[in-house]
Design a protein around this motif. Structure first.
Motif, mmCIF file in Angstrom:
data_model
loop_
_atom_site.group_PDB
_atom_site.id
_atom_site.type_symbol
_atom_site.label_atom_id
_atom_site.label_comp_id
_atom_site.label_asym_id
_atom_site.label_seq_id
_atom_site.Cartn_x
_atom_site.Cartn_y
_atom_site.Cartn_z
ATOM 1 N N GLU A 202 0.884 -1.185 -0.002
ATOM 2 C CA GLU A 202 0.028 0.066 0.011
ATOM 3 C C GLU A 202 0.901 1.248 -0.015
ATOM 4 O OE1 GLU A 202 -2.327 0.015 3.341
ATOM 5 O OE2 GLU A 202 -3.554 -1.571 2.772
ATOM 6 N N SER A 203 1.881 1.164 0.515
ATOM 7 C CA SER A 203 2.757 2.352 1.044
ATOM 8 C C SER A 203 3.655 2.818 -0.221
ATOM 9 C CB SER A 203 3.905 2.209 2.148
ATOM 10 O OG SER A 203 2.950 1.942 3.316
ATOM 11 N N GLY A 204 3.869 1.521 -1.230
ATOM 12 C CA GLY A 204 4.566 1.728 -2.223
ATOM 13 C C GLY A 204 6.039 2.112 -2.175
ATOM 14 N N ILE A 205 6.754 1.604 -1.066
ATOM 15 C CA ILE A 205 7.944 1.778 -0.802
ATOM 16 C C ILE A 205 8.753 0.674 -1.473
ATOM 17 C CG2 ILE A 205 9.814 1.487 0.966
ATOM 18 C CD1 ILE A 205 7.525 2.740 2.937
ATOM 19 N N GLU A 206 9.987 1.343 -2.211
ATOM 20 C CA GLU A 206 10.850 0.299 -2.995
ATOM 21 C C GLU A 206 11.260 -0.638 -1.977
ATOM 22 O OE1 GLU A 206 13.324 2.034 -5.924
ATOM 23 O OE2 GLU A 206 11.842 3.269 -6.395
ATOM 24 N N ILE A 207 11.685 -1.939 -2.618
ATOM 25 C CA ILE A 207 12.276 -3.131 -1.912
ATOM 26 C C ILE A 207 13.744 -2.676 -1.336
ATOM 27 C CG2 ILE A 207 13.135 -4.244 -3.778
ATOM 28 C CD1 ILE A 207 11.913 -5.825 -0.389
ATOM 29 N N SER A 208 14.468 -1.740 -2.393
ATOM 30 C CA SER A 208 15.788 -1.408 -1.895
ATOM 31 C C SER A 208 15.640 -0.547 -0.789
ATOM 32 C CB SER A 208 16.267 -0.794 -3.179
ATOM 33 O OG SER A 208 15.508 0.476 -3.482
ATOM 34 N N ARG A 209 14.694 0.419 -0.551
ATOM 35 C CA ARG A 209 14.694 1.469 0.460
ATOM 36 C C ARG A 209 14.092 0.523 1.794
ATOM 37 N NH1 ARG A 209 10.344 5.425 2.143
ATOM 38 N NH2 ARG A 209 11.312 6.228 4.323
ATOM 39 N N ILE A 210 13.457 -0.664 1.695
ATOM 40 C CA ILE A 210 13.105 -1.335 2.894
ATOM 41 C C ILE A 210 14.283 -1.987 3.128
ATOM 42 C CG2 ILE A 210 11.724 -3.476 3.328
ATOM 43 C CD1 ILE A 210 9.639 -2.517 1.553
ATOM 44 N N CYS A 211 15.114 -2.689 2.343
ATOM 45 C CA CYS A 211 16.426 -3.496 2.698
ATOM 46 C C CYS A 211 17.187 -2.540 3.497
ATOM 47 C CB CYS A 211 16.948 -3.996 1.369
ATOM 48 S SG CYS A 211 15.834 -5.281 0.689
ATOM 49 N N ASN A 212 17.327 -1.350 2.878
ATOM 50 C CA ASN A 212 18.364 -0.472 3.381
ATOM 51 C C ASN A 212 17.939 0.027 4.880
ATOM 52 O OD1 ASN A 212 20.676 1.370 3.609
ATOM 53 N ND2 ASN A 212 19.282 2.951 2.921
ATOM 54 N N PHE A 213 16.789 0.223 5.021
ATOM 55 C CA PHE A 213 16.162 0.543 6.415
ATOM 56 C C PHE A 213 16.217 -0.367 7.308
ATOM 57 C CE2 PHE A 213 13.000 1.487 9.464
ATOM 58 C CZ PHE A 213 13.205 2.746 10.149
ATOM 59 N N MET A 214 15.998 -1.690 6.797
ATOM 60 C CA MET A 214 15.668 -2.888 7.783
ATOM 61 C C MET A 214 17.066 -3.612 7.872
ATOM 62 S SD MET A 214 12.637 -2.932 8.760
ATOM 63 C CE MET A 214 12.641 -4.541 9.705
ATOM 64 N N LYS A 215 18.196 -3.049 7.011
ATOM 65 C CA LYS A 215 19.387 -3.832 7.256
ATOM 66 C C LYS A 215 19.498 -5.127 6.895
ATOM 67 C CE LYS A 215 21.179 -0.047 10.213
ATOM 68 N NZ LYS A 215 21.252 0.415 11.494
ATOM 69 N N CYS A 216 18.785 -5.446 5.866
ATOM 70 C CA CYS A 216 18.878 -6.759 5.252
ATOM 71 C C CYS A 216 18.601 -6.927 3.875
ATOM 72 C CB CYS A 216 17.721 -7.695 6.223
ATOM 73 S SG CYS A 216 16.064 -7.053 5.627
ATOM 74 N N ASN A 217 18.699 -8.186 3.393
ATOM 75 C CA ASN A 217 18.577 -8.378 1.908
ATOM 76 C C ASN A 217 17.258 -8.579 1.594
ATOM 77 O OD1 ASN A 217 18.112 -11.279 2.049
ATOM 78 N ND2 ASN A 217 20.561 -11.289 2.301
ATOM 79 N N GLU A 218 16.855 -8.703 0.212
ATOM 80 C CA GLU A 218 15.380 -8.965 -0.140
ATOM 81 C C GLU A 218 14.906 -10.359 0.229
ATOM 82 O OE1 GLU A 218 13.057 -8.998 -4.315
ATOM 83 O OE2 GLU A 218 15.117 -7.993 -4.268
#
Length: 151
Positions: free
Chosen positions: A18-34
């Motif tokens: 729903e938020s439309g946040i890109e997976i790269s931003r999620i990975c960066n913020f969560m400090k993990c990979n896809e």
């Protein structure tokens, strides 16, 4: 929303979509990979640290889902719990009020409207203060005058 069985990973995945946040931003913020993100999406539960990070990233309080579960499904404490003799000071913060969301209010009003529970049963079983329940009923009857006249 089914608060009885919470699959937090799928809810996080829905909110992320729903938020439309890109997976790269999620990975960066969560400090993990896809792959790790996908594992979290499939997880029934997550550590509080991960849940806190998801809550910040997606700007949604995922902990509140569990609070609603406790309000609806946790057994009420012993009536002696509030007795002065057994009262013990806690090192943890004490919250004065429960958080009643629209879903909780609708659930209670639905129980009342369908005749599943009486006002007294709702007050006793869910430990909803009498004044709170009557405020909800007043609001609902003001919004829908014919809906609760038999409750």
């Amino acid at each position: 929303m089914n608060f009885k069985n919470i699959h937090i990973g799928s809810l996080i995945e829905k909110k992320a979509a729903e938020s439309g946040i890109e997976i790269s931003r999620i990975c960066n913020f969560m400090k993990c990979n896809e792959d790790q993100v996908n594992i979290m999406y499939r997880s029934h539960d997550l550590s509080t640290n991960h849940l806190l990070r998801w809550s910040k990233l997606l700007e949604y309080d995922f902990f509140r889902l569990y609070t609603q579960h406790l309000i609806l499904y946790a057994p009420p404490g012993s009536m002696n719990q509030h007795n002065k003799e057994t009262e013990k000071k806690s090192q943890l913060p004490v919250f004065r009020k429960n958080i009643y969301t629209k879903e909780i209010i609708d659930f209670m009003m639905d129980l009342l409207h369908k005749g599943v529970k009486t006002k007294a049963e709702i007050i006793r079983e869910y430990r909803i203060p009498k004044t709170t329940l009557y405020k909800w009923i007043t609001k609902e009857t003001t919004a829908n005058p014919n809906e609760y006249e038999n409750a």
